[in-house]
Scaffold this active site. Structure first.
Site, PDB file in Angstrom:
ATOM      1  N   HIS A   1      -1.011 -11.469   9.183  1.00 52.91           N
ATOM      2  CA  HIS A   1      -0.500 -10.486  10.320  1.00 52.91           C
ATOM      3  C   HIS A   1       0.670  -9.596   9.781  1.00 52.91           C
ATOM      4  CE1 HIS A   1       3.491 -12.891  11.196  1.00 52.91           C
ATOM      5  NE2 HIS A   1       2.952 -13.746  10.269  1.00 52.91           N
TER       6      HIS A   1
ATOM      7  N   GLY B   1       0.872 -17.666   6.221  1.00 54.61           N
ATOM      8  CA  GLY B   1       1.793 -17.895   4.923  1.00 54.61           C
ATOM      9  C   GLY B   1       2.479 -19.351   4.930  1.00 54.61           C
ATOM     10  N   THR B   2       3.003 -19.784   5.901  1.00 53.42           N
ATOM     11  CA  THR B   2       3.870 -20.952   5.855  1.00 53.42           C
ATOM     12  C   THR B   2       3.032 -22.039   5.495  1.00 53.42           C
ATOM     13  OG1 THR B   2       5.099 -20.065   8.012  1.00 53.42           O
ATOM     14  CG2 THR B   2       5.081 -22.531   7.618  1.00 53.42           C
TER      15      THR B   2
ATOM     16  N   GLN C   1       5.146 -10.837   1.969  1.00 55.20           N
ATOM     17  CA  GLN C   1       5.761  -9.223   2.130  1.00 55.20           C
ATOM     18  C   GLN C   1       5.433  -8.461   1.090  1.00 55.20           C
ATOM     19  OE1 GLN C   1       7.144  -8.244   4.741  1.00 55.20           O
ATOM     20  NE2 GLN C   1       7.592 -10.337   5.709  1.00 55.20           N
TER      21      GLN C   1
ATOM     22  N   SER D   1      -0.451 -13.643   4.120  1.00 53.12           N
ATOM     23  CA  SER D   1      -0.593 -13.737   5.284  1.00 53.12           C
ATOM     24  C   SER D   1      -1.229 -12.705   5.880  1.00 53.12           C
ATOM     25  CB  SER D   1       0.707 -14.055   6.008  1.00 53.12           C
ATOM     26  OG  SER D   1       0.761 -14.105   7.330  1.00 53.12           O
TER      27      SER D   1
ATOM     28  N   THR E   1     -11.955 -27.376  11.262  1.00 52.95           N
ATOM     29  CA  THR E   1     -12.914 -26.166  11.606  1.00 52.95           C
ATOM     30  C   THR E   1     -12.205 -24.769  11.373  1.00 52.95           C
ATOM     31  OG1 THR E   1     -14.025 -27.749  12.827  1.00 52.95           O
ATOM     32  CG2 THR E   1     -14.640 -25.186  13.304  1.00 52.95           C
TER      33      THR E   1
ATOM     34  N   ASN F   1      11.789 -10.877   2.572  1.00 55.95           N
ATOM     35  CA  ASN F   1      11.576 -10.382   3.729  1.00 55.95           C
ATOM     36  C   ASN F   1      12.767  -9.772   4.588  1.00 55.95           C
ATOM     37  OD1 ASN F   1      12.113 -13.191   3.623  1.00 55.95           O
ATOM     38  ND2 ASN F   1      11.976 -13.471   5.912  1.00 55.95           N
TER      39      ASN F   1
ATOM     40  N   CYS G   1      12.289 -15.009  11.643  1.00 53.82           N
ATOM     41  CA  CYS G   1      12.129 -16.233  11.655  1.00 53.82           C
ATOM     42  C   CYS G   1      13.410 -16.925  12.036  1.00 53.82           C
ATOM     43  CB  CYS G   1      11.479 -16.788  10.356  1.00 53.82           C
ATOM     44  SG  CYS G   1      10.154 -15.811   9.945  1.00 53.82           S
TER      45      CYS G   1
END
Ligand SMILES: Cc1ncc(COP(=O)(O)O)c(C=O)c1O
Length: 390
Positions: A204, A72-73, A182, A202, A240, A152, A327
């Site tokens: 995860h 996401g970042t 989120q 994202s 890659t 978040n 974070c």
């Protein structure tokens, strides 16, 4: 104590076992470089394509409009920096809110130093953006508005459709970026239908692997890369591809995107059970997550105690939570979100985020509240500032 109660799902989720097994198969067997012309490369490319289609289906977009990133970042950085670089004529003014994730806020601060005019729109005590202020700030110079769809830390859902309507009534060609990290697979998120130009997700946060995400970019809207190389991802994101990660992301999105309503209902029941049991807690606390917030997040601030101390006591019960956002929780500063909602100073040190997933249960929520009842009286800060001995 073997059981674990994991209530930190907004920081990250436990990866689905099926995803872990699939990724292990891909890493061990499908190891070709998707750019290679031989069979091993073509096989890897085929798996990438399948994953891209799965993520695209979950967003109801075409797969060629999706670009895989490292999370996401990176998707947020790429959207903001890339669209401003590619569209200099749109203007030098950019707008966001006071309650963004650092991966948007810090980019705005960087751009401010580069000479962009920035506005950080304020929010009310529920964390909802002030639409009047937004309307007053949009001008012919506005190039981009970047909005977090679900916060978040407290779970507030921003009225993105209304924001787009206001933007279109003042400056139709200003671009809209939505940080949906989120929100993705928790509420329906369909960027094409909503008229969103760029949208970040994202893996995860949806029981997929860490270090993978995607950016949706509306076809025809110009965007430049932020780094250059071999031209992968239609030259927008060279490097890659993380084939096992992307495949795991695709699988997780397919596994979860069909259960949004069912999971929402389940998590709502868990949150309600938590709140109900909290009702008879005799402590002074404030629920920061508003009624209209996503059921996945419950932020509660307890007066007269330090959230970090509570977090570690909960950990002794094998219960895992966060103080504010994971974070920023290692930085010793008060959460910018809790400041933006003007949380009373007596609560601000004691804010704990419980974040649920469909892998949790009502029994876990109830057990957590029972643990709070045991822990809080022991750790409450006495008037003199001294903690009671355990
Ligand atoms: C709203 C929001 N945006 C962006 C991110 C960053 O995503 P990632 O961890 O994939 O870089 C997060 C992660 O916590 C988030 O909650």
């Amino acid at each position: 104590m073997n059981r674990e109660i994991y209530l930190d799902n907004s920081a990250t989720t436990r990866q689905f076992d099926e995803v872990t097994a699939y990724m292990s198969h891909i890493a061990g067997n499908v190891y070709g470089n998707p750019s290679s012309l031989h069979r091993k490369g073509i096989e890897a490319e085929k798996h990438l394509k399948k994953a891209r289609q799965a993520v695209a289906d979950s967003l109801k977009v075409e797969s060629r409009d999706l670009y895989f990133t490292s999370g996401g970042t990176e998707a947020n950085n790429l959207a903001i920096l890339g669209c401003l670089e590619a569209n200099p004529r749109l203007g030098r003014h950019i707008i966001t809110t006071q309650v963004e994730h650092p991966s948007v806020l810090e980019v705005f601060r960087f751009l401010e130093k580069k000479g962009y005019k920035t506005d950080f729109i304020k929010v009310d005590s529920f964390g909802t953006i002030d639409l009047d202020e937004l309307e007053s700030k949009i001008s012919p110079e506005t190039a981009l508005i970047s909005i977090i769809l679900v916060n978040n830390e407290i779970g507030t859902v921003q009225p993105v459709e209304e924001i787009i309507r206001i933007k279109n009534s003042i400056k139709r060609d200003a671009l809209i970026h939505v940080d949906a990290v989120q929100a993705y697979c928790k509420i329906p998120v369909f960027p094409q239908r909503a008229g969103i130009d760029f949208l970040s997700v994202s893996s995860h946060k949806i029981h997929g692997p860490k270090g993978v995400g995607a950016l949706y970019a509306k076809r025809g809207v110009k965007i430049s890369p932020v780094f250059y190389g071999g031209g992968q991802e239609t030259a927008l994101r060279s490097g890659t591809e993380n084939v096992p990660g992307i495949c795991g992301f695709g699988m997780a999105s397919e596994m979860i995107s069909g259960s949004i309503d069912e999971n929402h209902k389940k998590v709502k029941t868990i949150k309600e059970a938590f709140i109900k049991r909290l009702g008879n807690l005799s402590e002074d606390f404030k629920m920061i997550s508003p009624g209209a917030s996503l059921p996945y997040i419950l932020n509660i601030a307890f007066a007269g105690l330090k959230a970090e101390v509570l977090l570690h006591h909960l950990e002794e019960f094998n219960i895992f939570v966060s103080t504010g956002s994971a974070c920023s929780s290692r930085k010793n500063t008060h959460s910018h979100v809790l400041k933006a909602v003007k949380l009373d100073s007596k609560y601000i040190e004691g804010a704990i985020r419980f974040s649920f997933s469909a892998l949790n249960s009502v029994a876990e929520a109830e057990e957590t509240v029972e643990a709070l009842k045991v822990i809080i009286p022991k750790i409450k800060i006495k008037r003199g500032g001294q903690a009671w001995k355990k």
